[in-house]
Design a protein around this motif. Structure first.
Motif, PDB file in Angstrom:
ATOM      1  N   GLY A  11      -2.277  -1.757  -1.662  1.00  0.00           N
ATOM      2  CA  GLY A  11      -2.485  -0.560  -2.507  1.00  0.00           C
ATOM      3  C   GLY A  11      -2.324  -0.797  -3.889  1.00  0.00           C
ATOM      4  O   GLY A  11      -2.410  -1.877  -4.509  1.00  0.00           O
ATOM      5  N   ASP A  14       2.597   2.495  -8.589  1.00  0.00           N
ATOM      6  CA  ASP A  14       2.817   3.656  -9.411  1.00  0.00           C
ATOM      7  C   ASP A  14       4.291   3.478 -10.156  1.00  0.00           C
ATOM      8  O   ASP A  14       5.297   3.972  -9.593  1.00  0.00           O
ATOM      9  CB  ASP A  14       2.617   4.999  -9.120  1.00  0.00           C
ATOM     10  N   LEU A  21       1.179   3.513  -3.198  1.00  0.00           N
ATOM     11  CA  LEU A  21      -0.015   4.268  -2.805  1.00  0.00           C
ATOM     12  C   LEU A  21      -0.538   3.471  -1.860  1.00  0.00           C
ATOM     13  O   LEU A  21      -1.547   2.309  -2.327  1.00  0.00           O
ATOM     14  CB  LEU A  21      -0.660   5.057  -3.871  1.00  0.00           C
ATOM     15  N   THR A  23      -4.132   1.961  -0.064  1.00  0.00           N
ATOM     16  CA  THR A  23      -5.310   2.152   0.239  1.00  0.00           C
ATOM     17  C   THR A  23      -5.841   1.460   1.150  1.00  0.00           C
ATOM     18  O   THR A  23      -7.278   1.389   1.625  1.00  0.00           O
ATOM     19  CB  THR A  23      -5.930   1.652  -1.231  1.00  0.00           C
ATOM     20  N   VAL A  60      -2.900   6.996  -0.468  1.00  0.00           N
ATOM     21  CA  VAL A  60      -3.523   7.805  -1.341  1.00  0.00           C
ATOM     22  C   VAL A  60      -4.543   8.722  -0.895  1.00  0.00           C
ATOM     23  O   VAL A  60      -4.744   9.281  -1.918  1.00  0.00           O
ATOM     24  CB  VAL A  60      -4.291   6.405  -2.144  1.00  0.00           C
TER      25      VAL A  60
END
Length: 339
Positions: A11, A14, A21, A23, A60
């Protein structure tokens, strides 16, 4: 890790909000954790944040959550998500399946676990700290999760929480605190924050639905269907080895082998429904004293609706109803006529 560790392999990281997150899905090879957040280390003087403090793991895409898949074996640390001695992590909107433990929170305070789905694991969630309360952990919020066919190992639970002291509320926000127990200060249970298990749905477990080994916690608005045993209110709690002064309210217990089993004392049972168990609706152990039991329903259970063992005394018992229980609606307590 505080810089994201391996997050970018599945992912993106952040950094500003300390969020991984996801993905992509994760599939483990062999017995190992899918995701691990390691021990939080503070700078000298316990100033600022710990290294792994306040990390969030989430999908996400809220409509297509990431799936973490194991091989069903291993040790307790071989979990879909393993939280080890960190603080204030959040695990949100994941699908976890085929692990020894879906989510294992080990000596971690301030943990939030919400809107996840756990399937086909020996333990759904195992949330553990050390000590005898109030010298124990604090700060646990477990809300709106779905747990299916988990708690399937002998003695296991879909949700198991042990050695935490709550603040006697059903709040779902944990205020910030420092855990200074490792430098000789009292553990967080001495200044407790919420320990709340709310709005979770548990189905088809072959162990306990929820085991509560805590004090001052809240079990509210949970649904347990077709498990071996629905709720077990028993455990360390205070020094008398019981689970005391908890709130158990608005839970729906349906078609389990047994309903709600209580060892602890001083708990409040309000507006729970225990229906269609193969054994009892509510059973109070002889060690259970001085509970407040109001507006609960026990119906169509194969044994008793409400059963109080010898020496289980001192209860406030009002507004409760029981019908259609094969061996009797009330056993071990005298229900006076009204009017």
């Amino acid at each position: 890790s505080p810089t994201g560790g391996d997050c970018t392999q599945v992912g993106f990281w952040d950094a500003e909000n300390k969020q991984c997150l996801l993905t992509a899905d994760i599939a483990t090879s062999g017995n190992t954790a899918g995701i691990k957040i390691g021990q939080s280390i503070w700078p000298a003087g316990y100033q600022g944040e710990g290294t792994t403090q306040s990390i969030t793991i989430k999908s996400v895409d809220p409509y297509q959550p990431a799936t973490i898949t194991g091989n069903g074996g291993g040790d307790m640390s071989d979990a879909g998500v393993y939280l080890y001695k960190t603080t204030f992590p959040t695990i949100y909107n994941l699908v976890i399946k085929d692990f020894k433990v879906g989510i294992n929170s080990h000596q971690t305070n301030g943990v939030t676990i919400t809107e996840n789905t756990i399937k086909d694991s020996d333990y759904g969630m195992y949330v553990y700290d050390t000590g005898t309360c109030p010298n124990c952990g604090s700060g646990v919020v477990i809300t709106d999760n779905t747990i299916e066919n988990s708690g399937s190992y002998t003695g296991s639970s879909s949700i198991h929480i042990t050695n935490f002291q709550g603040d006697g509320t059903c709040n779902t926000t944990i205020p910030y605190f420092l855990d200074l127990s490792e430098i000789g200060q009292p553990p967080p249970g001495n200044n407790p924050t919420p320990v709340t298990i709310k709005g979770n749905t548990i189905t088809d477990g072959s162990g306990w639905g929820i085991t509560l080994d805590t004090a001052g916690a809240c079990l509210d608005s949970n649904t347990i269907i077709n498990s071996v045993s629905a709720m077990n209110i028993s455990g360390p709690g205070y020094s008398n080895a019981q689970s005391n002064n908890n709130i158990i309210s608005n839970n729906a217990i349906t078609d389990n082998v047994s309903g709600i089993s209580i060892v602890g004392s001083g708990n409040t049972f309000d507006s729970n429904v225990s229906h269609g168990s193969q054994q009892f609706g509510f059973k109070f152990d002889s060690r259970s004293q001085n509970n407040i039991i109001t507006d609960n329903v026990a119906d169509n259970n194969a044994q008793h609706g409400f059963k109080f063992e010898t020496d289980s005394t001192g209860h406030l018992f009002t507004g409760n109803t029981a019908t259609g229980n094969s061996l009797g609606d009330f056993e071990g307590i005298t229900i006076l006529p009204t009017g």
